[in-house]
Design an enzyme around this catalytic site. Structure first.
Site, PDB file in Angstrom:
ATOM      1  N   ASP A  39       0.830  -1.207   0.000  1.00 22.56           N
ATOM      2  CA  ASP A  39       0.000   0.000   0.000  1.00 22.56           C
ATOM      3  C   ASP A  39       0.862   1.253   0.000  1.00 22.56           C
ATOM      4  O   ASP A  39       2.090   1.178   0.068  1.00 22.56           O
ATOM      5  CB  ASP A  39      -0.974  -0.029   1.195  1.00 22.56           C
ATOM      6  CG  ASP A  39      -0.324  -0.460   2.507  1.00 22.56           C
ATOM      7  OD1 ASP A  39       0.917  -0.469   2.584  1.00 22.56           O
ATOM      8  OD2 ASP A  39      -1.060  -0.775   3.454  1.00 22.56           O
TER       9      ASP A  39
ATOM     10  N   ASP B 204      -8.344  -2.233  13.744  1.00 27.70           N
ATOM     11  CA  ASP B 204      -9.727  -2.416  13.289  1.00 27.70           C
ATOM     12  C   ASP B 204      -9.875  -3.618  12.353  1.00 27.70           C
ATOM     13  O   ASP B 204     -10.900  -3.786  11.712  1.00 27.70           O
ATOM     14  CB  ASP B 204     -10.229  -1.142  12.574  1.00 27.70           C
ATOM     15  CG  ASP B 204      -9.429  -0.824  11.314  1.00 27.70           C
ATOM     16  OD1 ASP B 204      -8.424  -1.532  11.034  1.00 27.70           O
ATOM     17  OD2 ASP B 204      -9.799   0.127  10.595  1.00 27.70           O
TER      18      ASP B 204
ATOM     19  N   HIS C 118      -7.964  -4.243   9.656  1.00 30.65           N
ATOM     20  CA  HIS C 118      -7.598  -4.040   8.248  1.00 30.65           C
ATOM     21  C   HIS C 118      -6.306  -4.781   7.895  1.00 30.65           C
ATOM     22  O   HIS C 118      -5.454  -5.004   8.759  1.00 30.65           O
ATOM     23  CB  HIS C 118      -7.500  -2.554   7.883  1.00 30.65           C
ATOM     24  CG  HIS C 118      -6.308  -1.807   8.399  1.00 30.65           C
ATOM     25  ND1 HIS C 118      -6.421  -0.715   9.231  1.00 30.65           N
ATOM     26  CD2 HIS C 118      -4.989  -1.953   8.178  1.00 30.65           C
ATOM     27  CE1 HIS C 118      -5.217  -0.240   9.490  1.00 30.65           C
ATOM     28  NE2 HIS C 118      -4.322  -0.974   8.869  1.00 30.65           N
TER      29      HIS C 118
ATOM     30  N   GLU D 271      -9.882  -1.098   4.759  1.00 35.66           N
ATOM     31  CA  GLU D 271     -10.612  -0.796   5.984  1.00 35.66           C
ATOM     32  C   GLU D 271     -11.926  -1.593   6.034  1.00 35.66           C
ATOM     33  O   GLU D 271     -12.352  -2.158   5.020  1.00 35.66           O
ATOM     34  CB  GLU D 271     -10.906   0.711   6.041  1.00 35.66           C
ATOM     35  CG  GLU D 271      -9.650   1.588   6.166  1.00 35.66           C
ATOM     36  CD  GLU D 271      -9.052   1.584   7.576  1.00 35.66           C
ATOM     37  OE1 GLU D 271      -9.151   0.573   8.294  1.00 35.66           O
ATOM     38  OE2 GLU D 271      -8.454   2.616   7.950  1.00 35.66           O
TER      39      GLU D 271
END
Ligand code: GLP
Length: 258
Positions: free
Chosen positions: A65, A134, A136, A141
């Site tokens: 990423d 979270d 991810h 996400e």
């Protein structure tokens, strides 16, 4: 999904063993690289093994990423982090190291080109991953499509806060990112996810033992045919079946490897 619970440095060694084994079998292997703190022990171990002769000269690498909008050479751009933490420490050819182009004028075209480059390289043999608090992976996400490919995403504020430690202030953390999609990650032949620390315990228990759901993107790895999860005790502390995972690993036939 294989779950292995051990110390943080040991996890780095085990992941490095898998990469070394791959490179000896396939010198032109394609590695998928993650940023963040989790893979750093793997990069340290691989740099040490390179000093002792492990050869990366025919390998290539693709970053997971990238932030959108950071100027080229920004110390926290993932292209720069990957170079600093890993690729500059081994003999991989700089031209063989790729990342999504977060400064492209045409973002959709840059994302499509990235997918094409991965395919042209023959696909990713081994993808390293961390996990966000979270759930991810990459920067996919909650709510990310399970079949998604490289594309632009908006960050949740929790992720921006988690990553603010790498920047001068929260305001400097970009809101947008490019990330390999969950479909891209699922196409890697082997994925190794590392997670350490109590702050990851909830996400780890959700993605390993919870339902497969887009609200917890890493849970898609339950469908991966070859996913290895390396955890320290703190990250594993909320797992219901921790004793079973320990027993399984302790009694695993030595020839199996990861
Ligand atoms: C970032 C990265 C992820 C990484 C995650 C966890 O958001 N995009 O690839 O896995 O953070 O980071 P850390 O390993 O520092 O906890």
């Amino acid at each position: 999904m294989e779950v292995v619970i051990l110390g943080g440095r040991q996890a780095g060694k085990l992941a490095a063993d898998a990469i070394e084994h791959l490179l000896r079998r396939k010198p032109d292997a394609v590695l998928g690289l993650a940023t963040g703190s989790s893979p750093l022990p793997v990069y340290d171990e691989l740099a040490a093994r390179h000093e002792r002769g492990l050869d990366f000269s025919r390998a290539s690498a693709f970053a997971l990423d990238e932030y959108v909008g950071l100027p080229a050479g920004h110390p926290e751009s993932y292209r720069e982090v990957v170079r600093r933490e890993f690729t500059s420490r081994v003999n991989i050819a700089p031209g063989n190291v790729h990342g999504p182009d977060g400064s492209a004028a045409d973002i959709p075209a840059a994302c499509a080109a990235y997918e094409e480059a991965i395919a042209a390289a023959g696909g990713i043999d081994l993808q390293l991953l961390g996990v966000g608090t979270d759930g991810h992976i990459g920067f996919n996400e909650p709510g990310s499509s399970f079949t998604s490919r490289t594309r632009i995403k908006s960050l949740i504020e929790q992720t921006r806060r988690d990553n603010a430690r790498f920047f001068g202030s929260l305001a400097e953390v970009p809101h947008h990112v490019l990330t390999q999609g969950l479909g891209t990650i699922m196409a890697a032949r082997h994925v190794i996810l590392l997670a350490t620390g109590a702050q990851k315990a909830q996400a780890v228990s959700d993605f390993i033992e919870g339902p497969v759901a887009a609200v917890c993107p890493a849970s898609i790895l339950q469908f991966h045919p070859h996913a290895t999860i390396l955890l320290d005790e703190a990250a594993a502390s909320a797992l219901k079946l921790a004793d079973f995972y320990r027993h399984t690993y302790d009694n695993k036939p030595a020839w199996q490897g990861l």
